[in-house]
Design a protein around this motif. Structure first.
Motif, PDB file in Angstrom:
ATOM      1  N   SER A   1      22.657  24.200 -43.090  1.00  0.00           N
ATOM      2  CA  SER A   1      23.483  24.704 -44.197  1.00  0.00           C
ATOM      3  C   SER A   1      23.572  26.226 -44.147  1.00  0.00           C
ATOM      4  CB  SER A   1      22.893  24.271 -45.546  1.00  0.00           C
ATOM      5  OG  SER A   1      22.901  22.876 -45.677  1.00  0.00           O
TER       6      SER A   1
ATOM      7  N   ASN B   1      21.348  12.423 -49.198  1.00  0.00           N
ATOM      8  CA  ASN B   1      21.534  11.775 -50.505  1.00  0.00           C
ATOM      9  C   ASN B   1      20.878  12.565 -51.645  1.00  0.00           C
ATOM     10  OD1 ASN B   1      22.675   9.729 -52.055  1.00  0.00           O
ATOM     11  ND2 ASN B   1      20.794   8.530 -52.065  1.00  0.00           N
TER      12      ASN B   1
ATOM     13  N   ALA C   1      17.913  20.040 -43.908  1.00  0.00           N
ATOM     14  CA  ALA C   1      19.198  20.287 -44.575  1.00  0.00           C
ATOM     15  C   ALA C   1      19.454  21.774 -44.723  1.00  0.00           C
ATOM     16  CB  ALA C   1      19.217  19.622 -45.942  1.00  0.00           C
TER      17      ALA C   1
ATOM     18  N   TYR D   1      26.516  21.728 -49.667  1.00  0.00           N
ATOM     19  CA  TYR D   1      26.677  20.563 -50.524  1.00  0.00           C
ATOM     20  C   TYR D   1      26.942  19.313 -49.689  1.00  0.00           C
ATOM     21  CZ  TYR D   1      28.446  17.570 -54.252  1.00  0.00           C
ATOM     22  OH  TYR D   1      28.639  16.537 -55.123  1.00  0.00           O
ATOM     23  N   ILE D   2      27.827  19.436 -48.708  1.00  0.00           N
ATOM     24  CA  ILE D   2      28.191  18.285 -47.874  1.00  0.00           C
ATOM     25  C   ILE D   2      26.979  17.768 -47.110  1.00  0.00           C
ATOM     26  CG2 ILE D   2      29.534  17.560 -45.864  1.00  0.00           C
ATOM     27  CD1 ILE D   2      31.704  19.572 -46.797  1.00  0.00           C
ATOM     28  N   ILE D   3      26.251  18.676 -46.462  1.00  0.00           N
ATOM     29  CA  ILE D   3      25.100  18.270 -45.660  1.00  0.00           C
ATOM     30  C   ILE D   3      24.020  17.634 -46.518  1.00  0.00           C
ATOM     31  CG2 ILE D   3      23.165  19.149 -44.281  1.00  0.00           C
ATOM     32  CD1 ILE D   3      25.158  21.217 -43.136  1.00  0.00           C
ATOM     33  N   THR D   4      23.694  18.266 -47.636  1.00  0.00           N
ATOM     34  CA  THR D   4      22.622  17.767 -48.500  1.00  0.00           C
ATOM     35  C   THR D   4      22.998  16.433 -49.140  1.00  0.00           C
ATOM     36  OG1 THR D   4      22.076  20.069 -48.988  1.00  0.00           O
ATOM     37  CG2 THR D   4      21.050  18.408 -50.364  1.00  0.00           C
ATOM     38  N   LYS D   5      24.239  16.306 -49.555  1.00  0.00           N
ATOM     39  CA  LYS D   5      24.683  15.099 -50.247  1.00  0.00           C
ATOM     40  C   LYS D   5      24.910  13.943 -49.282  1.00  0.00           C
ATOM     41  CE  LYS D   5      26.446  13.375 -54.219  1.00  0.00           C
ATOM     42  NZ  LYS D   5      25.694  13.265 -55.465  1.00  0.00           N
ATOM     43  N   LYS D   6      25.610  14.200 -48.173  1.00  0.00           N
ATOM     44  CA  LYS D   6      26.019  13.136 -47.268  1.00  0.00           C
ATOM     45  C   LYS D   6      24.863  12.616 -46.412  1.00  0.00           C
ATOM     46  CE  LYS D   6      29.465  11.975 -43.746  1.00  0.00           C
ATOM     47  NZ  LYS D   6      29.916  10.749 -44.444  1.00  0.00           N
ATOM     48  N   PHE D   7      24.044  13.547 -45.892  1.00  0.00           N
ATOM     49  CA  PHE D   7      23.017  13.146 -44.931  1.00  0.00           C
ATOM     50  C   PHE D   7      21.633  12.930 -45.555  1.00  0.00           C
ATOM     51  CE2 PHE D   7      26.239  15.445 -42.443  1.00  0.00           C
ATOM     52  CZ  PHE D   7      26.553  14.456 -41.521  1.00  0.00           C
TER      53      PHE D   7
ATOM     54  N   ASP E   1      21.513  16.017 -54.306  1.00  0.00           N
ATOM     55  CA  ASP E   1      22.560  16.856 -54.895  1.00  0.00           C
ATOM     56  C   ASP E   1      21.988  18.240 -55.194  1.00  0.00           C
ATOM     57  OD1 ASP E   1      24.587  18.071 -56.276  1.00  0.00           O
ATOM     58  OD2 ASP E   1      24.946  16.405 -57.641  1.00  0.00           O
TER      59      ASP E   1
END
Length: 198
Positions: A55, A27, A51, A19-25, A29
């Motif tokens: 992950s 954009n 991503a 979730y962090i990688i996909t969302k932060k780097f 969800d």
């Protein structure tokens, strides 16, 4: 000590790397995918290989790391070892950082099994999942066949009763996590043909 170790294991499992990688780097969800699963599979679906690969590696590493610490640093054995290992898998499924939502726990489980038993269970899971996807053309049903293929591997090794109980409980939990999500069509033959055309 075992209670503290189990809680720490759960917290490590709760870290939602996908979730962090996909969302932060990227954009994106991953919970916007049809099955709303914030795991590595949807990191691939929503943001591609860049991503998905990190992950997946990090999710696998959670299970491997906790199993390593439990077995070789804390020297846990039997039910205590399996409890701590299961807690990292449970944490991945019910992340405290995502309001008790999480992935299907396959990656964390495979990481733990790799540390405990080597590459053999990974191979059995991969082959079972491949056959399942060919037969059912749905991601969750194919994975379920891969999950229970682990028992074929276990039968070949003549595992102890404690190990078999742990494995059966793990397979049951992973099956529940798979079947509770919306199945996504995955025709491997079509995927292979599409890749050959590229």
């Amino acid at each position: 000590m075992i209670i503290v170790s189990a809680l720490i294991s759960f917290l490590i499992g709760s870290i939602p790397f996908s979730y962090i990688i996909t969302k932060k780097f990227f954009n994106k969800d991953p919970t916007c995918a049809p099955d709303k699963n914030p795991g590595a599979t949807n990191a691939f679906r929503m943001a591609g290989v860049k991503a998905g690969v990190p992950s997946l590696i990090l999710d696998i590493s959670k299970g491997y790391f906790v199993a390593y610490i439990a077995k070789y640093v804390l020297f846990l054995k039997g039910p205590k070892l399996y409890l701590v290992v299961f807690m990292v898998i449970l944490g991945h499924a019910y992340s405290v950082f995502l309001y008790l939502r999480g992935g299907k726990s396959i990656a964390a489980s495979l990481g733990a099994l790799f540390l405990l038993y080597g590459i053999a269970p990974i191979i059995f899971f991969a082959l079972g999942s491949f056959l399942g996807l060919l037969m059912y053309k749905k991601d969750n049903l194919g994975t379920v066949l891969g999950i229970w293929s682990l028992l074929i591997w276990a039968r070949c090794l003549y595992l102890s009763i404690e190990e078999l109980v742990f494995l059966i409980l793990l397979c049951t939990f992973l099956t529940y996590r798979q079947l509770r999500t919306i199945p996504i069509e995955m025709d491997l033959l079509k995927v292979a043909k599409a890749m050959l055309k590229i």
